[in-house]
Design an enzyme around this catalytic site. Structure first.
Site, PDB file in Angstrom:
ATOM      1  N   PRO A 118      34.973  39.905  55.820  1.00 55.85           N
ATOM      2  CA  PRO A 118      35.395  38.657  56.422  1.00 55.85           C
ATOM      3  C   PRO A 118      35.610  37.979  55.506  1.00 55.85           C
ATOM      4  O   PRO A 118      35.022  37.991  54.266  1.00 55.85           O
ATOM      5  CB  PRO A 118      34.556  38.970  57.204  1.00 55.85           C
ATOM      6  CG  PRO A 118      33.520  39.181  56.898  1.00 55.85           C
ATOM      7  CD  PRO A 118      33.650  40.585  55.800  1.00 55.85           C
ATOM      8  N   ASP A 119      36.937  37.465  55.984  1.00 61.61           N
ATOM      9  CA  ASP A 119      36.824  35.840  54.866  1.00 61.61           C
ATOM     10  C   ASP A 119      36.586  34.699  55.263  1.00 61.61           C
ATOM     11  O   ASP A 119      35.010  34.641  56.008  1.00 61.61           O
ATOM     12  CB  ASP A 119      38.731  35.591  54.803  1.00 61.61           C
ATOM     13  CG  ASP A 119      38.975  34.973  55.769  1.00 61.61           C
ATOM     14  OD1 ASP A 119      37.688  34.873  57.027  1.00 61.61           O
ATOM     15  OD2 ASP A 119      39.824  35.159  56.962  1.00 61.61           O
ATOM     16  N   PHE A 120      36.123  33.705  54.676  1.00 66.43           N
ATOM     17  CA  PHE A 120      35.169  32.231  55.197  1.00 66.43           C
ATOM     18  C   PHE A 120      36.009  31.722  56.467  1.00 66.43           C
ATOM     19  O   PHE A 120      35.241  31.349  56.761  1.00 66.43           O
ATOM     20  CB  PHE A 120      35.570  31.737  54.248  1.00 66.43           C
ATOM     21  CG  PHE A 120      34.304  31.727  52.858  1.00 66.43           C
ATOM     22  CD1 PHE A 120      33.368  32.394  53.320  1.00 66.43           C
ATOM     23  CD2 PHE A 120      34.562  31.143  51.439  1.00 66.43           C
ATOM     24  CE1 PHE A 120      32.549  32.824  51.964  1.00 66.43           C
ATOM     25  CE2 PHE A 120      33.041  31.401  50.534  1.00 66.43           C
ATOM     26  CZ  PHE A 120      32.234  32.222  51.120  1.00 66.43           C
ATOM     27  N   ARG A 121      37.068  31.378  56.159  1.00 62.39           N
ATOM     28  CA  ARG A 121      37.906  30.131  56.585  1.00 62.39           C
ATOM     29  C   ARG A 121      38.715  31.004  57.867  1.00 62.39           C
ATOM     30  O   ARG A 121      39.048  29.777  58.822  1.00 62.39           O
ATOM     31  CB  ARG A 121      38.513  29.510  56.617  1.00 62.39           C
ATOM     32  CG  ARG A 121      38.035  28.291  55.227  1.00 62.39           C
ATOM     33  CD  ARG A 121      38.156  27.610  54.023  1.00 62.39           C
ATOM     34  NE  ARG A 121      37.069  26.813  53.354  1.00 62.39           N
ATOM     35  CZ  ARG A 121      36.875  27.865  52.117  1.00 62.39           C
ATOM     36  NH1 ARG A 121      37.882  28.567  51.597  1.00 62.39           N
ATOM     37  NH2 ARG A 121      35.852  26.268  51.661  1.00 62.39           N
ATOM     38  N   ASN A 192      36.381  36.350  44.401  1.00 63.90           N
ATOM     39  CA  ASN A 192      36.160  36.971  44.955  1.00 63.90           C
ATOM     40  C   ASN A 192      34.365  37.634  44.387  1.00 63.90           C
ATOM     41  O   ASN A 192      34.203  37.574  43.248  1.00 63.90           O
ATOM     42  CB  ASN A 192      36.022  38.148  45.402  1.00 63.90           C
ATOM     43  CG  ASN A 192      38.155  38.227  46.575  1.00 63.90           C
ATOM     44  OD1 ASN A 192      37.402  37.412  46.735  1.00 63.90           O
ATOM     45  ND2 ASN A 192      38.873  38.531  46.586  1.00 63.90           N
ATOM     46  N   ASP A 194      32.717  40.460  46.099  1.00 62.22           N
ATOM     47  CA  ASP A 194      32.750  41.952  46.138  1.00 62.22           C
ATOM     48  C   ASP A 194      32.747  43.376  45.017  1.00 62.22           C
ATOM     49  O   ASP A 194      32.395  44.511  45.582  1.00 62.22           O
ATOM     50  CB  ASP A 194      33.385  42.481  47.073  1.00 62.22           C
ATOM     51  CG  ASP A 194      34.952  41.728  46.529  1.00 62.22           C
ATOM     52  OD1 ASP A 194      35.659  42.380  45.586  1.00 62.22           O
ATOM     53  OD2 ASP A 194      35.794  41.177  47.527  1.00 62.22           O
ATOM     54  N   HIS A 211      33.143  33.352  40.246  1.00 57.36           N
ATOM     55  CA  HIS A 211      32.513  32.831  41.344  1.00 57.36           C
ATOM     56  C   HIS A 211      31.612  33.599  41.071  1.00 57.36           C
ATOM     57  O   HIS A 211      29.901  34.128  41.878  1.00 57.36           O
ATOM     58  CB  HIS A 211      32.146  32.168  42.256  1.00 57.36           C
ATOM     59  CG  HIS A 211      33.784  31.831  42.536  1.00 57.36           C
ATOM     60  ND1 HIS A 211      33.895  31.390  43.766  1.00 57.36           N
ATOM     61  CD2 HIS A 211      33.929  30.852  41.815  1.00 57.36           C
ATOM     62  CE1 HIS A 211      35.375  30.099  43.831  1.00 57.36           C
ATOM     63  NE2 HIS A 211      35.054  29.738  42.302  1.00 57.36           N
TER      64      HIS A 211
END
Length: 390
Positions: A118-121, A192, A194, A211
């Site tokens: 899933p994304d954040f927003r 990402n 991930d 990040h």
């Protein structure tokens, strides 16, 4: 003490560069949230480049947005945001002519939603929309270093879901891998955590995980390294890993709001001026200083946005000369781009070869919505270098 000193020696081996911290406040945007942990640390400005970055707008300031342009009745002189395929075809022709040999890719969570992350927003399905159970004052607090220092449990609860192992690279990751295969990829800068870029075979020297990732762990206070597998075992069992040097809390080396970006991020000072094509994929361009990178290529360099929505400087009407926008489902868009380049069969074969080796079964069909920026991490079950060859 020796572990701490060795860590300091490792850090001192990097060239002297400006410090930048991750901030959830982009230029012209609102504060990330109210209360004790809502204040963000200011970015250090020890160089002219950093000062320039801090002044750059990524929210459409300095020019009207698409909606403002319509309200003003402004004539649209730039490329149409609604025109499908025009930007892709133009960039594909340029690449076929051999005019793009140093391509920089800027990626967000949209490249991983087709892998089930899933994304954040995104309203309703994004990570920030489903954090009620974690007892935090506002969504971004779960990635705020000051909040973590006071109460690490909310992040550790979420980390159990985000830790590597359950997601696989999709067609978009292998498209970027094909850029490297063809000798065209200068570097990919990803927000990402991930690990899917590395998992699909993009080598470390071509990858900047701006990040951080779950691959390593360290003390959040003194930065003493900590065995990542021990940290994972503690977190997954509900315990809090603690530093053997200062007894503070250990966390995976994911960059939180308020923390310094990794030193490798500063490769951008050489890469972006050298780039002859910038491809932006699946990002909301809301996290600084990462978001401002798209403004640091030369003015003559084409920029291609592949996204669900127009973001940052691509919201302006008219677009800057050389800017191209292709909106819609990201996996479908990238597949169309690959077909224009004549790469689709090669990418499909590359994915099949990995699936047959049973190293990292890949996601070849749509299983997501092509969302925007997110952070999570997937670990490899085998060496990427043993799965793919150049």
């Amino acid at each position: 003490m020796s572990r701490s000193k060795s860590n300091e020696d490792k850090r001192s081996s990097w060239p002297a560069v400006a410090r930048l911290t991750r901030s959830c406040r982009s230029t012209g945007s609102k504060d990330s949230g109210p209360g004790q942990y809502g204040k963000q640390r200011k970015k250090q400005s020890h160089s002219a480049l950093t000062q320039d970055l801090s002044q750059m707008s990524v929210s459409g300031q300095g020019g009207p947005t698409a909606s403002e342009g319509k309200q003003l009745g402004q004539r649209q002189d730039g490329p149409s945001l609604a025109k499908s395929g025009g930007g892709l075809a133009s960039v594909a022709r340029r690449m076929k002519m051999g005019r793009c040999k140093n391509i920089v890719v800027v990626a967000g969570a949209g490249i991983s939603t087709a892998s089930g992350i899933p994304d954040f927003r995104t309203p309703g399905t994004g990570l920030y929309a489903n954090l009620e159970a974690y007892n935090i004052p506002y969504p971004e607090a779960i990635f705020n270093v000051d909040f973590f220092s006071n109460d690490p449990q909310p992040f550790f609860s979420l980390a159990k879901v985000l830790y590597p192992g359950s997601h696989r690279p999709n067609y978009i990751h292998f498209f970027i891998r094909m850029l490297h295969h063809k000798g065209l990829l200068l570097r990919i800068y990803t927000q990402n955590i991930d690990g899917l870029e590395k998992l699909c075979g993009i080598p470390d020297d071509k990858l900047v995980e701006a990040h951080g990732s779950f691959a390593t762990a360290s003390c959040h206070l003194c930065y003493t390294p900590y065995p990542s597998e021990e940290a994972k075992r503690a977190i997954m069992s509900g315990d809090v890993p603690t530093c053997t040097f200062c007894a503070a809390t250990v966390k995976p080396d994911v960059v939180f709001f308020g923390e310094d970006l990794p030193q490798k991020y500063f490769l951008h000072t050489k890469d972006f001026p050298k780039a002859d094509l910038l491809v932006i994929m699946g990002t909301s361009l809301q996290i600084e200083p990462f978001a401002s990178l798209v403004n640091t290529v030369r003015a003559t360099v084409p920029r291609l946005l592949l996204n669900r929505h127009a973001v940052g400087p691509f919201q302006r009407i008219p677009l800057r000369r050389g800017d191209h926008v292709e909106l819609g489902d990201l996996e479908n868009t990238v597949r169309k781009f690959a077909e224009m380049l004549g790469w689709n069969d090669n990418i499909v074969e590359l994915m099949k070869s990995q699936e047959q080796q049973q190293c990292i079964p890949t996601v070849s069909g749509r299983s997501g919505t092509g969302g925007e920026e997110s952070d999570s991490e997937t670990d490899s079950k085998c060496s990427a270098s043993s799965c793919l060859s150049n």
